[in-house]
Write an enzyme that holds these catalytic residues in place. Structure first.
Site, PDB file in Angstrom:
ATOM      1  CB  SER A  30      -3.278 -18.839  -9.174  1.00 33.34           C
ATOM      2  OG  SER A  30      -3.535 -20.229  -9.177  1.00 33.34           O
ATOM      3  N   GLY A  97      -9.283 -21.551  -1.962  1.00 34.91           N
ATOM      4  CA  GLY A  97      -9.022 -20.126  -1.722  1.00 34.91           C
ATOM      5  C   GLY A  97     -10.002 -19.513  -0.738  1.00 34.91           C
ATOM      6  CD  GLU A 103     -14.824 -19.899  -5.526  1.00 24.88           C
ATOM      7  OE1 GLU A 103     -13.740 -19.399  -5.810  1.00 24.88           O
ATOM      8  OE2 GLU A 103     -14.929 -21.031  -5.033  1.00 24.88           O
ATOM      9  CE  LYS A 121      -5.552 -27.283  -8.989  1.00 20.09           C
ATOM     10  NZ  LYS A 121      -6.048 -25.981  -9.369  1.00 20.09           N
TER      11      LYS A 121
HETATM   12  C1  5RP Z   1     -11.199 -20.695  -4.537  1.00 23.16           C
HETATM   13  C2  5RP Z   1     -11.295 -21.872  -5.426  1.00 23.16           C
HETATM   14  C3  5RP Z   1     -10.310 -21.972  -6.546  1.00 23.16           C
HETATM   15  O1  5RP Z   1     -11.002 -22.105  -7.738  1.00 23.16           O
HETATM   16  C4  5RP Z   1      -9.435 -23.174  -6.337  1.00 23.16           C
HETATM   17  O2  5RP Z   1      -8.827 -23.090  -5.059  1.00 23.16           O
HETATM   18  C5  5RP Z   1      -8.353 -23.278  -7.417  1.00 23.16           C
HETATM   19  O3  5RP Z   1      -7.383 -22.291  -7.240  1.00 23.16           O
HETATM   20  P1  5RP Z   1      -6.174 -22.099  -8.247  1.00 23.16           P
HETATM   21  O4  5RP Z   1      -6.743 -21.608  -9.533  1.00 23.16           O
HETATM   22  O5  5RP Z   1      -5.302 -21.070  -7.565  1.00 23.16           O
HETATM   23  O6  5RP Z   1      -5.473 -23.432  -8.393  1.00 23.16           O
HETATM   24  O7  5RP Z   1     -12.141 -22.720  -5.297  1.00 23.16           O
HETATM   25  O8  5RP Z   1     -12.126 -20.770  -3.482  1.00 23.16           O
END
Ligand code: 5RP
Length: 219
Positions: A30, A97, A103, A121
């Site tokens: 997001s 995600g 990534e 975070k």
């Molecule tokens: C996806 C990830 C995202 O960077 C992580 O989950 C953070 O997500 P968001 O920006 O929705 O908080 O590692 O694999």
């Protein structure tokens, strides 16, 4: 101000790292979606982007940003992505995600990794968030047993298949005092595709949004 607005602030702050005419790597989630939207609204025209997931590819195409293959672009000057947890050394837990494998590849192929997140975070010690590990489906139970031997509590992510056709184990309680050592150890288990610890190649810049603004942290 909501968490989502904190994410948006961090995402917008990352625009200053983007050079016009460049090809950049783009993560998933997001916060990254806010970054893509901000980039599309800005007057910075990039040549294209290497995407870390089908979801991001969809979002990029929707705003008219060209999606390129890492195999043809070569290494990249910049990678922008979010995180599930970050410490002050800019070591990360990622993969909430499910896009951790692509990534990690793009992060490794990029000169600079700018991580964008809401301030919540940032943690003193990684590990509150369960560590995502992508596994080859036929090795799932074997890998889970190895993780239990290390003290972990793996749980199969239900109804989820990665873009690479694999599964995810979300693991609680692993000994995360030495993230680089654990990342190496877990990566060596046969059947493990990718460990969601980004410690050996962490971020270079961390942008944290909150109601007061955006804090920049470098290791
Ligand atoms: C996806 C990830 C995202 O960077 C992580 O989950 C953070 O997500 P968001 O920006 O929705 O908080 O590692 O694999």
């Amino acid at each position: 101000m909501s968490t989502d607005q904190h994410k948006q602030r961090a995402a917008e702050a990352a625009l200053r790292f983007v050079e016009a005419g460049s090809v950049i790597g783009i993560g998933t989630g997001s916060t990254v979606n806010h970054f893509i939207d901000a980039l599309a609204r800005s007057d910075i025209n990039i040549e294209g982007a290497v995407s870390s997931s089908e979801a991001t590819t969809h979002w990029l195409k929707a705003v008219g940003i060209r999606v390129l293959e890492l195999n043809t672009t070569g290494n990249l000057p910049l990678y922008v992505d979010g995180a599930d947890e970050a410490n002050r050394l800019l070591q990360l837990i990622k993969g909430g995600g499910g896009a951790l494998t692509r990534e990690k590849i793009i992060a490794a192929a990029s000169q600079r990794f700018v991580c964008i997140a809401d301030r919540a975070k940032l943690v003193e010690r990684l590990g509150e968030f369960p560590l995502p590990i992508e596994v080859i489906p036929m090795a799932r139970s074997f890998v889970a047993r190895q993780l239990v031997k290390l003290g972990g509590q793996p749980e199969l992510r239900a109804d989820f298949t990665t873009d690479n056709g694999n599964q995810i184990l979300d693991v609680r309680n692993l000994p995360l005092q030495e993230p680089i050592k654990l990342e190496t150890e877990l990566s060596l288990i046969p059947g493990v595709v990718t460990v969601g610890l980004f410690a050996r190649r962490g971020a270079d810049v961390l942008l944290l949004g909150d109601s007061t603004g955006v804090q920049e942290i470098r290791p």
